[in-house]
Enzyme design. Sequence first.
Site, PDB file in Angstrom:
ATOM      1  N   CYS A 128       0.860  -1.185   0.000  1.00 51.96           N
ATOM      2  CA  CYS A 128       0.000   0.000   0.000  1.00 51.96           C
ATOM      3  C   CYS A 128       0.890   1.226   0.000  1.00 51.96           C
ATOM      4  CB  CYS A 128      -0.981  -0.026   1.162  1.00 51.96           C
ATOM      5  SG  CYS A 128      -0.391   0.706   2.650  1.00 51.96           S
ATOM      6  N   ARG A 133       4.039  -3.430   3.939  1.00 50.83           N
ATOM      7  CA  ARG A 133       3.089  -3.974   4.905  1.00 50.83           C
ATOM      8  C   ARG A 133       2.846  -5.485   4.757  1.00 50.83           C
ATOM      9  NH1 ARG A 133      -1.744   0.154   5.814  1.00 50.83           N
ATOM     10  NH2 ARG A 133      -1.691  -0.758   7.885  1.00 50.83           N
ATOM     11  N   ARG A 409     -11.713   7.523   4.194  1.00 50.26           N
ATOM     12  CA  ARG A 409     -11.485   6.170   4.725  1.00 50.26           C
ATOM     13  C   ARG A 409     -11.398   6.199   6.240  1.00 50.26           C
ATOM     14  NH1 ARG A 409      -6.482   4.002   3.324  1.00 50.26           N
ATOM     15  NH2 ARG A 409      -7.140   2.601   4.953  1.00 50.26           N
TER      16      ARG A 409
HETATM   17  N1  EPU Z   1       4.848  -5.958   9.950  1.00 48.15           N
HETATM   18  C1  EPU Z   1       5.589  -6.976   9.408  1.00 48.15           C
HETATM   19  N2  EPU Z   1       4.977  -8.187   9.246  1.00 48.15           N
HETATM   20  C2  EPU Z   1       3.687  -8.416   9.595  1.00 48.15           C
HETATM   21  C3  EPU Z   1       2.941  -7.364  10.178  1.00 48.15           C
HETATM   22  C4  EPU Z   1       3.550  -6.135  10.341  1.00 48.15           C
HETATM   23  O1  EPU Z   1       6.755  -6.818   9.071  1.00 48.15           O
HETATM   24  O2  EPU Z   1       3.210  -9.533   9.431  1.00 48.15           O
HETATM   25  C5  EPU Z   1       5.474  -4.645  10.135  1.00 48.15           C
HETATM   26  C6  EPU Z   1       4.790  -3.569   9.282  1.00 48.15           C
HETATM   27  O3  EPU Z   1       5.279  -3.561   7.961  1.00 48.15           O
HETATM   28  C7  EPU Z   1       5.118  -2.319  10.049  1.00 48.15           C
HETATM   29  C8  EPU Z   1       5.090  -2.778  11.501  1.00 48.15           C
HETATM   30  O4  EPU Z   1       5.257  -4.202  11.456  1.00 48.15           O
HETATM   31  O5  EPU Z   1       6.408  -1.907   9.725  1.00 48.15           O
HETATM   32  C9  EPU Z   1       3.830  -2.454  12.257  1.00 48.15           C
HETATM   33  O6  EPU Z   1       2.697  -2.840  11.511  1.00 48.15           O
HETATM   34  P1  EPU Z   1       1.341  -3.253  12.207  1.00 48.15           P
HETATM   35  O7  EPU Z   1       1.061  -4.680  11.910  1.00 48.15           O
HETATM   36  O8  EPU Z   1       1.370  -2.843  13.643  1.00 48.15           O
HETATM   37  O9  EPU Z   1       0.291  -2.342  11.446  1.00 48.15           O
HETATM   38  P2  EPU Z   1      -1.160  -2.722  10.946  1.00 48.15           P
HETATM   39  O10 EPU Z   1      -1.827  -3.629  11.902  1.00 48.15           O
HETATM   40  O11 EPU Z   1      -1.102  -3.123   9.519  1.00 48.15           O
HETATM   41  C10 EPU Z   1      -2.370  -0.790  12.227  1.00 48.15           C
HETATM   42  C11 EPU Z   1      -3.281   0.336  11.869  1.00 48.15           C
HETATM   43  C12 EPU Z   1      -2.506   1.400  11.111  1.00 48.15           C
HETATM   44  C13 EPU Z   1      -1.385   1.894  12.014  1.00 48.15           C
HETATM   45  C14 EPU Z   1      -0.501   0.723  12.444  1.00 48.15           C
HETATM   46  C15 EPU Z   1       0.590   1.109  13.414  1.00 48.15           C
HETATM   47  C16 EPU Z   1      -5.423  -0.758  11.622  1.00 48.15           C
HETATM   48  C17 EPU Z   1      -6.524  -1.199  10.732  1.00 48.15           C
HETATM   49  N3  EPU Z   1      -4.368  -0.173  11.041  1.00 48.15           N
HETATM   50  O12 EPU Z   1      -1.877  -1.309  11.003  1.00 48.15           O
HETATM   51  O13 EPU Z   1      -3.413   2.463  10.861  1.00 48.15           O
HETATM   52  O14 EPU Z   1      -0.604   2.841  11.333  1.00 48.15           O
HETATM   53  O15 EPU Z   1      -1.320  -0.304  13.062  1.00 48.15           O
HETATM   54  O16 EPU Z   1       0.051   1.693  14.536  1.00 48.15           O
HETATM   55  O17 EPU Z   1      -5.501  -0.906  12.831  1.00 48.15           O
HETATM   56  C18 EPU Z   1      -4.239   4.318   9.696  1.00 48.15           C
HETATM   57  O18 EPU Z   1      -5.253   4.280  10.427  1.00 48.15           O
HETATM   58  O19 EPU Z   1      -3.989   5.295   8.929  1.00 48.15           O
HETATM   59  C19 EPU Z   1      -3.301   3.207   9.705  1.00 48.15           C
HETATM   60  C20 EPU Z   1      -2.424   2.991   8.728  1.00 48.15           C
END
Ligand code: EPU
Length: 435
Positions: A128, A133, A409
């Site tokens: 994205c 991600r 969004r």
């Molecule tokens: N990551 C990995 N592998 C994975 C999962 C994550 O390498 O399997 C990495 C990601 O690439 C990133 C870091 O770990 O560098 C943290 O990612 P995380 O999984 O915490 O993010 P997410 O769950 O995809 C949620 C929010 C995001 C917010 C992030 C961080 C939701 C729906 N989305 O994303 O919200 O930025 O946590 O706090 O809860 C937004 O609302 O604008 C948004 C992007």
Amino acid sequence: YPAPGRCTIMSDLDTVVIKGGATLSGQVATGGAKNAALPLLFATLLADGRYRFRNVPDLRDIDSTALLLEHLGIAVERDGETLTVHAAECEHPEAPYDIVRKMRASILCLGPLLARYGRARVSLPGGCAIGSRPINLHIEALEQMGAEIDIENGYVVARAGHLHGARLVFENATVGGTENVMLAATLARGTTVIENAAKEPEIIDLADCLVKMGARIDGAGSSVITIEGVDQLRSCDHHVIPDRIEAGTLLIAGAITGGDVRVNHCIPGHIDALTQRMVECGFRIDTGSDWVRVLPCDGWRSHDISTAPYPGFPTDLQAQYMALMTLADGTSVITERIFENRFMHVQELVRMGANITPKTQVAIVRGQPGVLNGAQVMATDLRASASLVLAGLAARGETTVSRIYHLDRGYERLEAKLERLGAHIERRPSEPQAA
Ligand code: EPU
């Protein structure tokens, strides 16, 4: 998903036009948290029955989730801020590409579908705008719980006789990964321990709801979460927590115009990282039990930030804070540690006159009061678009932000809330396209 309750977005091509310079004042209320509501809606895949969720924001991402749930045989109705979900067993536990591509959080159906049905086929979300991600941590954790997972034709294809508990150590504190595992572990056999779990308030809200559904969860909000699997869960009612990122954005809107804005219906502790930085910049901030107020200010100093998992400075407020720093007295260094490509607002802020040098993970902002001028700018992702709207409020002249669907969004009618605080801002419907 019935038409009358659908999210009130007009068109993908709408723009927001802002005449900068108005000083905002008054009170404004935060809505429910998008990032809490999404996993809660996916929790309904775990047990049949009627759920009633209050304080659910009217947003595109919620619509996409409702669409996916409908595809899985679950009916969703909206009445104002309340979503009623009628969950029933699904025959084909599959999330198709067309829905997943619209919203990455769709991957959160993988854990619950697998736990309940022993199989799931979920489209890979793909990259994205803010970074690649990956979902490797979700997949590795579910594999450790006994799932067999393959990637076939762009789909995650997962099978498990019955998931079992496991001790999982996340390499990164992933919010979505923690949520997916929590959802799956509620119905797994035995005990799951998640180490280096994400500690975000949205994780606590999910745990609170799952516990109402009969799950046994300890430690949500700390870095170790323990889940003891149960045989069955039941439906429940739940009130979604306020959106801390919307609250922070509205507070910065007051600050960047030198205004006096009180943000109600929020949890001040959830935005401590922001308010502490703002105080260090010279802003006066007042807080009550469920409100935060920024008081009028003639000018502010720069202050560095570095994004980090909760309770650190949220990556979802980095772009908005950068807009504030463009007008500060002095230079600030903004470090983005969560996503590798979350500086796309920089070039647009530069087009408005800001002096910012982006490096890989770091942006150096040479702040100068009064430096911003209106311009035509383009939103590239959700939080970047909020940053451009904030910059437009403080710029001289007119700013037009296009591709405003990114804003829709995650913010429910941000322009209407800002207008009520005195901003000269309007949404302009797209011009009909010539044939
Ligand atoms: N990551 C990995 N592998 C994975 C999962 C994550 O390498 O399997 C990495 C990601 O690439 C990133 C870091 O770990 O560098 C943290 O990612 P995380 O999984 O915490 O993010 P997410 O769950 O995809 C949620 C929010 C995001 C917010 C992030 C961080 C939701 C729906 N989305 O994303 O919200 O930025 O946590 O706090 O809860 C937004 O609302 O604008 C948004 C992007």
